[in-house]
Motif scaffolding. Structure first.
Motif, short mmCIF file in Angstrom:
data_model
loop_
_atom_site.label_atom_id
_atom_site.label_comp_id
_atom_site.label_asym_id
_atom_site.label_seq_id
_atom_site.Cartn_x
_atom_site.Cartn_y
_atom_site.Cartn_z
N ASP A 236 -5.40 60.44 55.46
CA ASP A 236 -4.92 59.41 56.37
C ASP A 236 -6.12 58.54 56.76
OD1 ASP A 236 -4.39 58.11 58.96
OD2 ASP A 236 -2.48 59.20 58.87
N ARG A 286 3.35 68.40 54.81
CA ARG A 286 2.30 67.48 54.37
C ARG A 286 2.65 66.85 53.03
NH1 ARG A 286 -0.83 65.08 57.58
NH2 ARG A 286 -2.81 65.28 56.49
N GLU A 289 5.34 64.25 53.78
CA GLU A 289 4.80 63.07 54.47
C GLU A 289 4.09 62.14 53.52
OE1 GLU A 289 1.75 61.82 58.12
OE2 GLU A 289 2.14 63.94 57.71
N GLU A 292 6.60 60.20 51.32
CA GLU A 292 7.34 59.23 52.13
C GLU A 292 6.47 58.01 52.46
OE1 GLU A 292 8.60 61.55 55.44
OE2 GLU A 292 10.15 62.61 54.29
N ARG A 293 5.20 58.25 52.79
CA ARG A 293 4.33 57.13 53.14
C ARG A 293 3.97 56.29 51.92
NH1 ARG A 293 -0.28 58.68 57.44
NH2 ARG A 293 -0.80 56.52 56.90
#
Length: 297
Positions: A236, A286, A289, A292-293
């Protein structure tokens, strides 16, 4: 844990840490690659698996293959704009299987690093270089490199460690023309993927690619998986900017727990302990996520 799924009409050939390979006389020159929910760390396959992991890895690979237009890849099916191309894939492994061209694979893990982390960081502390590539002094763990570097490895058999090698060693293994093409293609894909990830607030820290020759065309072709949580470190960007250099969208949660609760170098050879339910759930979250991102689905 490495038992392959029984697929009528398909012959099982090989099981790796995560994927199982099959062939069928109906599809000459093709292989069925099925991603399982198995998870490995420190060269051991762990129990239990991560629910949905095989499907997530497959869907993310397919998405990345679609982004990398102009880069030959091994995908035959599924193909997003050609539903008929997916006809014939076993329903029992739908969503986690790819029908691919059977390539003549090169024995090289084509690793590209944009950040100093993992085994690269360990080597840098001793030699101020990674796989023979000299780096500036004063870098810290997790720092961005001045530019991405290509640090190949020799592919090991199941259960063994891949061996980091120099570019010159790859020349000896596959010849100068192929070695140069693998390096240039790997760096190109890394740069393109980094731009895509950055637009979604994600850092691509490092990754590995595998290539082979397409026997039908002679072209160097991208194979295996590509830019997944198992083959790459994704961070991130906001978390990295805050100073946290160890929070990855991958199985790092598993590695950290295992390192704290088991010694892989123990002389008694004890197997790794089962993963707690909360570690499995956190790891699955994780993986979800990240996809999806990246895909914005």
């Amino acid at each position: 844990m490495t038992d392959a799924t029984d697929l009528p009409g398909w012959t099982h050939h090989y099981s790796g840490k995560v994927r199982d390979l099959y062939s069928s006389p109906k599809y000459p020159g093709r292989m069925l690659v099925v991603a399982s929910d198995r998870v490995s760390a420190f060269d051991h396959i762990l129990e239990p698996g991560i629910p949905g992991k095989g499907s997530l890895l497959t869907q993310l690979s397919l998405w990345w293959f679609a982004q990398l237009d102009g880069i030959p890849n091994h995908i035959v099916a599924p193909v997003a704009d050609d539903p008929e191309a997916s006809v014939g894939l076993p329903e029992s492994v739908a969503g986690r299987a790819m029908l691919v061209k059977q390539l003549d694979m090169f024995p090289i893990e084509c690793v590209v690093r944009g950040y100093l982390v993992g085994s690269g960081w360990l080597e840098y502390q001793q030699t101020q270089s990674v796989c023979g590539v000299p780096l500036p002094a004063g870098l810290e763990n997790g720092d961005r490199l001045p530019e991405p570097i290509y640090t190949p490895a020799f592919k090991a058999t199941l259960g063994d460690h891949d061996e980091n090698i120099t570019f010159q060693r790859t020349v000896e293994l596959v010849g100068e023309d192929v070695a140069t093409a693998l390096r240039e293609r790997s760096l190109e894909i890394f740069r393109r993927a980094s731009v895509i990830a950055s637009a979604r607030g994600i850092i691509l820290a490092d990754t590995k690619f595998e290539f082979g020759t397409d026997p039908e065309t002679g072209a160097i072709t991208l194979g295996d998986e590509v830019l997944t949580s198992d083959s790459s470190r994704f961070w991130d960007a906001a978390v990295w900017e805050s100073g946290n250099r160890g929070d990855s969208f991958d199985k790092q949660i598993v590695r950290n727990w295992l390192a704290a609760n088991w010694d892989p170098t123990s002389i008694d050879g004890s197997p790794p302990p089962p993963l707690p339910a909360e570690i499995v759930a956190q790891t699955a979250a994780r993986y979800r996520e990240l996809i999806e991102r990246l895909t914005r689905r």
